[in-house]
Design an enzyme around this catalytic site. Structure first.
Site, PDB file in Angstrom:
ATOM      1  N   HIS A 188      11.549   6.996  19.155  1.00 59.46           N
ATOM      2  CA  HIS A 188      10.548   7.790  19.852  1.00 59.46           C
ATOM      3  C   HIS A 188      10.776   9.279  19.658  1.00 59.46           C
ATOM      4  O   HIS A 188       9.851  10.060  19.709  1.00 59.46           O
ATOM      5  CB  HIS A 188      10.531   7.429  21.334  1.00 59.46           C
ATOM      6  N   ARG A 295      -0.107  -0.605   6.011  1.00 60.79           N
ATOM      7  CA  ARG A 295       0.563  -1.463   5.015  1.00 60.79           C
ATOM      8  C   ARG A 295       1.527  -2.386   5.757  1.00 60.79           C
ATOM      9  O   ARG A 295       2.709  -2.083   5.913  1.00 60.79           O
ATOM     10  CB  ARG A 295       1.323  -0.613   4.004  1.00 60.79           C
ATOM     11  N   ARG A 331      -3.828  -4.264   6.702  1.00 60.92           N
ATOM     12  CA  ARG A 331      -3.847  -5.034   5.466  1.00 60.92           C
ATOM     13  C   ARG A 331      -2.800  -6.143   5.567  1.00 60.92           C
ATOM     14  O   ARG A 331      -1.672  -5.904   5.973  1.00 60.92           O
ATOM     15  CB  ARG A 331      -3.508  -4.123   4.286  1.00 60.92           C
ATOM     16  N   GLU A 430      -8.971  -3.388  -5.993  1.00 64.54           N
ATOM     17  CA  GLU A 430      -7.872  -2.774  -6.750  1.00 64.54           C
ATOM     18  C   GLU A 430      -7.603  -3.507  -8.060  1.00 64.54           C
ATOM     19  O   GLU A 430      -6.627  -3.238  -8.742  1.00 64.54           O
ATOM     20  CB  GLU A 430      -6.601  -2.652  -5.897  1.00 64.54           C
ATOM     21  N   ASN A 453      -4.529   3.236  -6.546  1.00 67.03           N
ATOM     22  CA  ASN A 453      -3.209   3.226  -7.205  1.00 67.03           C
ATOM     23  C   ASN A 453      -3.126   2.030  -8.151  1.00 67.03           C
ATOM     24  O   ASN A 453      -2.745   2.152  -9.308  1.00 67.03           O
ATOM     25  CB  ASN A 453      -2.083   3.137  -6.173  1.00 67.03           C
ATOM     26  N   ASP A 454      -3.495   0.865  -7.628  1.00 66.15           N
ATOM     27  CA  ASP A 454      -3.457  -0.318  -8.479  1.00 66.15           C
ATOM     28  C   ASP A 454      -4.667  -0.383  -9.398  1.00 66.15           C
ATOM     29  O   ASP A 454      -4.550  -0.824 -10.538  1.00 66.15           O
ATOM     30  CB  ASP A 454      -3.368  -1.587  -7.618  1.00 66.15           C
ATOM     31  N   ARG A 464       2.238   1.775 -12.896  1.00 72.59           N
ATOM     32  CA  ARG A 464       2.269   2.941 -12.006  1.00 72.59           C
ATOM     33  C   ARG A 464       3.687   3.380 -11.663  1.00 72.59           C
ATOM     34  O   ARG A 464       3.909   4.469 -11.140  1.00 72.59           O
ATOM     35  CB  ARG A 464       1.461   2.660 -10.722  1.00 72.59           C
ATOM     36  N   CYS A 501      -8.576   3.907  -0.052  1.00 72.69           N
ATOM     37  CA  CYS A 501      -7.302   4.096   0.641  1.00 72.69           C
ATOM     38  C   CYS A 501      -6.161   4.371  -0.322  1.00 72.69           C
ATOM     39  O   CYS A 501      -5.020   4.551   0.083  1.00 72.69           O
ATOM     40  CB  CYS A 501      -6.978   2.900   1.539  1.00 72.69           C
TER      41      CYS A 501
HETATM   42  C1  PEP Z   1      -3.498   0.954  -3.864  1.00 75.26           C
HETATM   43  O1  PEP Z   1      -3.147   0.116  -4.705  1.00 75.26           O
HETATM   44  O2  PEP Z   1      -4.172   1.950  -4.138  1.00 75.26           O
HETATM   45  C2  PEP Z   1      -3.111   0.800  -2.459  1.00 75.26           C
HETATM   46  C3  PEP Z   1      -3.627   1.544  -1.504  1.00 75.26           C
HETATM   47  O3  PEP Z   1      -2.157  -0.117  -2.150  1.00 75.26           O
HETATM   48  P1  PEP Z   1      -0.605   0.067  -2.489  1.00 75.26           P
HETATM   49  O4  PEP Z   1      -0.387   1.498  -2.917  1.00 75.26           O
HETATM   50  O5  PEP Z   1       0.130  -0.290  -1.258  1.00 75.26           O
HETATM   51  O6  PEP Z   1      -0.411  -0.903  -3.593  1.00 75.26           O
HETATM   52 MG    MG Z   2      -2.320  -1.779  -4.118  1.00 76.02          MG
END
Ligand code: PEP
Ligand code: MG
Length: 540
Positions: A188, A295, A331, A430, A453-454, A464, A501
């Site tokens: 906290h 996440r 998620r 993704e 990202n994916d 990545r 996201c």
């Molecule tokens: C993504 O893939 O863009 C995503 C938000 O999930 P993570 O980065 O946790 O794979």
């Molecule tokens: Mg992802």
């Protein structure tokens, strides 16, 4: 100059003298008492005084840091009234005929050890709380003053660790930053530091020594570094970094409470991404409109075994309640690839990013999936929870998920356990496959959230994680942007909403383009919420 690295809890730079906080660590003596009734009464009086003090602290915290963070002092009051805790103290006083101080200290040690041994990270964090409330009672019993020593000038508070009550009692106008040897970002105190907007670094370890008391220091909360007796060059660089940060913050502060709206009146939701309950402070402080990505796999990563339904329920409920009606998109677990957990017993794979991960694990090991879904549907009663599924490539997967959800709801119903019937459901976009069938997928769900990202990794066929490929990894690649546009068109054609996201959502160079695509939401790290709002408001 001494440089110590730790973990950043909150960004910003603070420059000042170190005040090393020394607790009144009195040795507790075990003493025999003749009148155990009188001793028990002495404890009860001290406990009542402690409860009164905590009520006062609650009121103070309520004003300073808001209800969600003030709650800890209510929890402390409850701990002092806990029957097991009281029974242990009374037993020790009566059976061993000893003083109240000894009984309280022993009980505190036992309870703290019990909490520390629990697997749930949140419960482990409670070990510090039980010690904190017991310390308060001990101080009252011994007549010692509570509270931190007087601070005459603003300083950087260094300590082994700081209890929430110690943190909140500080005169904030005199605290430049926090630097602690131990502590977890789940504590906290970490949440309070974020909420109070104070640069903080934790986990500096034994390198942070009490002998640094009074020395000049700098906290770089961005990198999690503490400099003791900084040299001229470091001082100059940090002063510049601090000035820039303050300038930026002052400008952004003015945007709190304002809408995410373009000059021509187009609105977009700006939410925040979190991995942990401890990120909630930053979400609230930065005025995010909701949580666009929780996440949940971090819950699994932090544990040494599968988190139970109850553990998960407690976490999801807390997030939903803390967000007080704002949207919270959780998620389901995205384990596999770069997020490996031993107890899942996953085989080593040639191509883990293309392997057995995320929804593929959930659909083939439904017992794991069902535990999480049960916790989510139960927690949804306490707020505005939406559920999102990662790594989707087909309509068949979504239909299978819905079948499992129907089973979970049926089971909860037959067990008489409260759950929410209609929870908003969405999927991550993704994979290129999900984009190509996005029109069909949009018929099945309420929303899409693009995981850039994916999506970038799979569209460009670039790992990545591989920094050698950085120069090829271009998230602005037209192929990626066209994928996002296509998913947006599909979503809207079928009455679903769509957000981003992945990290690209916070790329201010693309904000205008995303608005043109008609995206409904962008979910970014908490610290990017206000810069993004700023950018949106500059757009035509
Ligand atoms: C993504 O893939 O863009 C995503 C938000 O999930 P993570 O980065 O946790 O794979
Ligand atoms: Mg992802």
């Amino acid at each position: 100059m001494i440089t110590i690295s730790g973990k950043s809890v909150f960004g910003g730079v603070s420059i000042g003298k170190i005040l090393f906080y020394q607790r009144n660590d009195k040795a507790i003596k075990r003493e025999r008492v003749d009148d155990v009734d009188a001793e028990w009464k002495r404890f009860q009086d001290a406990k009542d005084t402690a409860v009164e003090q905590l009520k006062g602290l609650y009121e103070k915290a309520l004003e300073d840091v808001g209800e969600a963070n003030a709650m800890i002092f209510e929890i402390h009051q409850m701990m002092l009234e806990d029957l097991d805790y009281l029974e242990s103290i009374e037993n020790i006083i009566r059976t061993q005929e000893v003083n109240a101080e000894y009984a309280v200290a022993t009980t505190a040690d036992n309870f703290a050890a019990m909490f520390s041994a629990m697997e749930d990270a949140y419960m482990q964090g409670r070990a510090a709380d039980v010690k904190d409330v017991s310390e308060r009672v001990l101080n009252i019993l011994s007549g010692a003053d509570t509270g931190i020593r007087e601070m005459n000038e603003p300083c950087i508070i260094a300590a082994d660790d700081l209890a929430p009550s110690e943190t909140v009692q500080l005169d904030k106008s005199k605290v430049l930053g926090f630097a602690t040897m131990y502590g977890s970002s789940n504590s906290h105190t970490a949440i309070l530091a974020r909420t109070m907007n104070i640069p903080a670094v934790i986990g500096l370890g034994e390198d942070l020594k009490a002998e640094y008391n009074g020395k000049d220091a700098i906290i770089d909360g961005f990198t999690g570094t503490l400099y003791i007796e900084p040299d001229e060059e470091t001082m100059k660089a940090m002063q510049e970094k601090r000035a820039k940060d303050l300038e930026q913050r002052a400008l952004l502060e003015q945007l709190k409470g304002k809408e995410n709206v373009t000059k021509s009146g187009q609105k977009i939701n700006v939410y925040a991404n979190i991995g942990n309950v401890s990120d909630l402070g930053a979400v609230l402080k930065n005025d995010a409109g909701g949580i666009g990505l929780f996440r949940s796999e971090f819950l699994y990563l932090e544990n040494s075994d599968f988190p139970t339904e109850e553990q998960q329920f407690a976490v999801y409920k807390k997030v939903a309640e803390s967000m007080a009606g704002k949207k919270v998109i959780i998620r389901t677990l995205d384990i596999g690839a770069d997020k490996q957990v031993d107890y899942f017993g996953l085989d080593k794979e040639e191509n883990p990013a293309l392997g057995y991960r995320a929804i593929r694990i959930c659909l083939t090991r439904p017992e794991i999936f069902k535990t999480q879904l049960r916790a989510l549907y139960r927690a949804a009663v306490f707020g505005n929870i939406s559920i999102m599924f990662p790594m989707i490539i087909s309509v068949k997967e979504v239909q299978k998920i819905k079948e499992i959800i129907a089973e979970v709801k049926e089971e909860l119903k037959s067990e008489g356990i409260p759950y929410k019937e209609d929870v908003e459901l969405g999927i991550m976009i993704e994979t290129p496959a999900s984009v190509m069938v996005s029109r069909e997928l949009a018929k099945e769900v309420d929303f899409f959230s693009v995981g850039t990202n994916d999506l970038t990794q799979y569209t460009l066929a670039i790992d990545r994680q591989n920094s050698k490929l950085d120069e090829f990894y271009d998230p602005h690649h037209p192929a990626v942007l066209r994928m996002i546009r296509m998913a947006a068109e599909s979503a809207h054609a079928e009455g679903a909403w769509i957000g981003i996201c992945g990290e690209l959502g916070a790329d201010l160079e693309l904000t205008e383009e995303f608005l043109k695509m008609g995206l409904d939401e962008l979910s970014v790290s908490p610290s990017m919420v206000l810069p993004l709002r700023n950018r949106i408001r500059q757009c035509e």
